[in-house]
Write a protein that holds these residues in place. Structure first.
Motif, PDB file in Angstrom:
ATOM      1  N   GLY A  80       0.818  -1.208   0.000  1.00 28.87           N
ATOM      2  CA  GLY A  80       0.000   0.000   0.000  1.00 28.87           C
ATOM      3  C   GLY A  80       0.848   1.253   0.000  1.00 28.87           C
ATOM      4  N   TYR A  81       0.182   2.391   0.138  1.00 27.44           N
ATOM      5  CA  TYR A  81       0.879   3.675   0.101  1.00 27.44           C
ATOM      6  C   TYR A  81       1.396   4.070   1.481  1.00 27.44           C
ATOM      7  CZ  TYR A  81      -0.470   4.231  -4.731  1.00 27.44           C
ATOM      8  OH  TYR A  81      -0.597   4.039  -6.082  1.00 27.44           O
ATOM      9  N   MET A  82       2.353   4.978   1.469  1.00 25.63           N
ATOM     10  CA  MET A  82       3.037   5.415   2.680  1.00 25.63           C
ATOM     11  C   MET A  82       2.060   5.763   3.796  1.00 25.63           C
ATOM     12  SD  MET A  82       6.018   6.387   4.095  1.00 25.63           S
ATOM     13  CE  MET A  82       7.213   6.883   2.849  1.00 25.63           C
ATOM     14  N   ASN A  83       1.020   6.511   3.484  1.00 23.17           N
ATOM     15  CA  ASN A  83       0.119   7.012   4.519  1.00 23.17           C
ATOM     16  C   ASN A  83      -0.711   5.915   5.174  1.00 23.17           C
ATOM     17  OD1 ASN A  83       1.148   9.428   3.689  1.00 23.17           O
ATOM     18  ND2 ASN A  83      -0.774  10.271   2.945  1.00 23.17           N
ATOM     19  N   THR A  84      -0.723   4.732   4.589  1.00 26.90           N
ATOM     20  CA  THR A  84      -1.489   3.619   5.163  1.00 26.90           C
ATOM     21  C   THR A  84      -0.556   2.469   5.564  1.00 26.90           C
ATOM     22  OG1 THR A  84      -1.908   2.700   2.950  1.00 26.90           O
ATOM     23  CG2 THR A  84      -3.562   4.216   3.842  1.00 26.90           C
ATOM     24  N   SER A  85       0.629   2.813   6.032  1.00 28.53           N
ATOM     25  CA  SER A  85       1.621   1.797   6.401  1.00 28.53           C
ATOM     26  C   SER A  85       1.244   1.038   7.663  1.00 28.53           C
ATOM     27  CB  SER A  85       2.991   2.461   6.614  1.00 28.53           C
ATOM     28  OG  SER A  85       3.465   3.071   5.436  1.00 28.53           O
ATOM     29  N   GLY A  86       0.425   1.633   8.511  1.00 32.22           N
ATOM     30  CA  GLY A  86       0.154   1.052   9.817  1.00 32.22           C
ATOM     31  C   GLY A  86      -0.494  -0.317   9.781  1.00 32.22           C
ATOM     32  N   GLY A  87      -1.527  -0.467   8.966  1.00 30.96           N
ATOM     33  CA  GLY A  87      -2.228  -1.742   8.907  1.00 30.96           C
ATOM     34  C   GLY A  87      -1.323  -2.903   8.543  1.00 30.96           C
ATOM     35  N   PRO A  88      -0.555  -2.809   7.454  1.00 28.34           N
ATOM     36  CA  PRO A  88       0.351  -3.896   7.097  1.00 28.34           C
ATOM     37  C   PRO A  88       1.416  -4.177   8.152  1.00 28.34           C
ATOM     38  CG  PRO A  88      -0.034  -2.498   5.202  1.00 28.34           C
ATOM     39  CD  PRO A  88      -0.648  -1.803   6.374  1.00 28.34           C
ATOM     40  N   VAL A  89       1.972  -3.120   8.776  1.00 34.68           N
ATOM     41  CA  VAL A  89       2.994  -3.330   9.803  1.00 34.68           C
ATOM     42  C   VAL A  89       2.397  -4.045  11.007  1.00 34.68           C
ATOM     43  CG1 VAL A  89       4.564  -2.185  11.421  1.00 34.68           C
ATOM     44  CG2 VAL A  89       4.418  -1.385   9.059  1.00 34.68           C
ATOM     45  N   SER A  90       1.228  -3.597  11.452  1.00 35.74           N
ATOM     46  CA  SER A  90       0.571  -4.232  12.587  1.00 35.74           C
ATOM     47  C   SER A  90       0.219  -5.688  12.282  1.00 35.74           C
ATOM     48  CB  SER A  90      -0.700  -3.454  12.948  1.00 35.74           C
ATOM     49  OG  SER A  90      -1.398  -4.074  13.993  1.00 35.74           O
ATOM     50  N   ALA A  91      -0.274  -5.944  11.069  1.00 35.24           N
ATOM     51  CA  ALA A  91      -0.638  -7.307  10.682  1.00 35.24           C
ATOM     52  C   ALA A  91       0.582  -8.224  10.687  1.00 35.24           C
ATOM     53  CB  ALA A  91      -1.303  -7.297   9.310  1.00 35.24           C
ATOM     54  N   LEU A  92       1.710  -7.724  10.197  1.00 36.90           N
ATOM     55  CA  LEU A  92       2.931  -8.529  10.191  1.00 36.90           C
ATOM     56  C   LEU A  92       3.430  -8.792  11.604  1.00 36.90           C
ATOM     57  CD1 LEU A  92       4.792  -6.861   7.212  1.00 36.90           C
ATOM     58  CD2 LEU A  92       4.251  -9.299   7.374  1.00 36.90           C
ATOM     59  N   ALA A  93       3.413  -7.759  12.446  1.00 34.73           N
ATOM     60  CA  ALA A  93       3.869  -7.926  13.829  1.00 34.73           C
ATOM     61  C   ALA A  93       3.030  -8.982  14.548  1.00 34.73           C
ATOM     62  CB  ALA A  93       3.806  -6.592  14.562  1.00 34.73           C
ATOM     63  N   LYS A  94       1.733  -8.952  14.328  1.00 36.07           N
ATOM     64  CA  LYS A  94       0.854  -9.936  14.956  1.00 36.07           C
ATOM     65  C   LYS A  94       1.078 -11.332  14.374  1.00 36.07           C
ATOM     66  CE  LYS A  94      -2.715  -6.546  16.075  1.00 36.07           C
ATOM     67  NZ  LYS A  94      -4.085  -6.055  15.760  1.00 36.07           N
ATOM     68  N   TYR A  95       1.213 -11.421  13.075  1.00 37.75           N
ATOM     69  CA  TYR A  95       1.384 -12.720  12.412  1.00 37.75           C
ATOM     70  C   TYR A  95       2.648 -13.426  12.900  1.00 37.75           C
ATOM     71  CZ  TYR A  95       1.847 -16.198   8.708  1.00 37.75           C
ATOM     72  OH  TYR A  95       1.969 -17.377   8.015  1.00 37.75           O
ATOM     73  N   PHE A  96       3.762 -12.675  13.003  1.00 36.69           N
ATOM     74  CA  PHE A  96       5.033 -13.272  13.402  1.00 36.69           C
ATOM     75  C   PHE A  96       5.266 -13.222  14.906  1.00 36.69           C
ATOM     76  CE2 PHE A  96       5.831 -12.405   8.888  1.00 36.69           C
ATOM     77  CZ  PHE A  96       6.412 -13.602   8.488  1.00 36.69           C
ATOM     78  N   GLY A  97       4.337 -12.622  15.670  1.00 36.35           N
ATOM     79  CA  GLY A  97       4.485 -12.553  17.115  1.00 36.35           C
ATOM     80  C   GLY A  97       5.631 -11.667  17.557  1.00 36.35           C
ATOM     81  N   ILE A  98       5.792 -10.527  16.897  1.00 29.53           N
ATOM     82  CA  ILE A  98       6.910  -9.628  17.169  1.00 29.53           C
ATOM     83  C   ILE A  98       6.397  -8.382  17.896  1.00 29.53           C
ATOM     84  CG2 ILE A  98       8.745  -8.224  16.149  1.00 29.53           C
ATOM     85  CD1 ILE A  98       8.798 -10.229  13.820  1.00 29.53           C
ATOM     86  N   PRO A  99       6.880  -8.102  19.106  1.00 33.90           N
ATOM     87  CA  PRO A  99       6.408  -6.925  19.845  1.00 33.90           C
ATOM     88  C   PRO A  99       6.945  -5.632  19.247  1.00 33.90           C
ATOM     89  CG  PRO A  99       8.167  -8.007  21.055  1.00 33.90           C
ATOM     90  CD  PRO A  99       7.861  -8.901  19.875  1.00 33.90           C
TER      91      PRO A  99
END
Length: 206
Positions: A80-99
Motif C-alpha cells: 500500500g501507500y506510505m500514509n497507510t503503512s500502519g495496517g500492514p505493519v501491525s498485521a505482520l507484527a501480529k502474524y510473526f508474534g513480534i512486539p
C-alpha cells in the motif's frame, strides 16, 4: 495489552525482528526520496540472500538470519501507500508474534541533511504520515526508527513534491553509501542495541 496477552499465550517470538522499509508501491515511486527506506531494506535482503515475495498480510516479505543461529529478520515492504503503512505493519507484527520494541522502521527524514542518519525509539512522528499511521496501528510509538536524511527542498519547493522526486544526479553516488550505512544501522540495532548503534552512527554525515 495485546503484547501482554501474546506473551502470556507464549506466542511472542523472542529472536525475531520486523524490519520495515517505508515507501510507495510501483515503478513511478521506487527511485524517489520518499522510498529511501525501501531501498535500504532491499540492501538488507541482498545481504541475506533473500527475495521478497507476497505475504497474506498485504506486504512483500523476505526472511533470513544475519548469521547462523542469529536473530531472525523479517524484512517487509507494504503493497500500500506510505500514509497507510500502519495496517500492514501491525498485521505482520501480529502474524510473526513480534512486539513493538522489536519493530524497526527505516524511513526518509526531511529534518536531517542528506547523507545523515539518526536512530531513535519512540517519540513523535514529525509530520511523517507513515510513522503516524504505524504508531496508531501498533497502539504505541515505541518502535525503533532508522531516520535516513534526505534534506529540505531548495527554495520554496513544496516538501510534498520534493519527497516524490528522484534523487539528483550529484546525490546518487553518496546515496549508495547511505543505503549501505542505513542497512548497517538496522543490523546494529538488532545485534548491539540502541545506545551502541547510536554511538556508532550518529554524526556520520560528511
Amino acid at each position: 495489552m495485546f503484547w501482554r496477552k501474546r506473551r502470556e499465550e507464549g506466542r511472542v517470538s523472542e529472536d525475531s525482528w520486523l524490519i520495515v522499509g517505508l515507501g510507495n508501491p510501483g515503478a513511478k515511486y521506487e527511485a524517489t526520496r520518499h522510498n529511501v527506506g525501501q531501498m535500504a531494506v532491499d540492501v538488507l535482503a541482498d545481504r541475506l540472500g533473500s527475495r521478497f515475495s507476497p505475504h497474506k498480510t498485504g506486504s512483500r516479505v523476505a526472511e533470513g538470519r544475519l548469521r547462523p543461529g542469529g536473530p531472525k529478520l523479517v524484512l517487509a515492504k507494504s503493497n500500500g501507500y506510505m500514509n497507510t503503512s500502519g495496517g500492514p505493519v501491525s498485521a505482520l507484527a501480529k502474524y510473526f508474534g513480534i512486539p513493538a520494541d522489536r519493530v524497526i522502521v527505516l524511513h526518509d527524514e526531511l529534518d536531517l541533511p542528506f547523507d545523515a542518519l539518526k536512530l531513535k525509539q519512540g517519540g513523535g512522528h514529525g509530520g511523517h504520515n507513515g510513522l503516524r499511521d504505524i504508531a496508531k496501528a501498533l497502539s504505541t510509538p515505541d518502535f525503533l526508527r532508522v531516520r535516513i536524511g534526505i534534506g529540505r527542498p531548495p527554495g520554496r519547493q513544496d516538501p510534498a513534491d520534493f519527497v516524490l522526486r528522484p534523487f539528483a544526479s550529484g546525490e546518487r553516488e553518496s546515496l549508495a553509501v547511505l543505503l549501505e550505512d542505513a542497512a548497517d544501522a538496522a543490523e546494529a540495532l538488532v545485534e548491539d542495541g540502541l545506545l551502541a548503534a547510536q554511538q556508532r552512527f550518529h554524526g556520520r554525515a560528511k
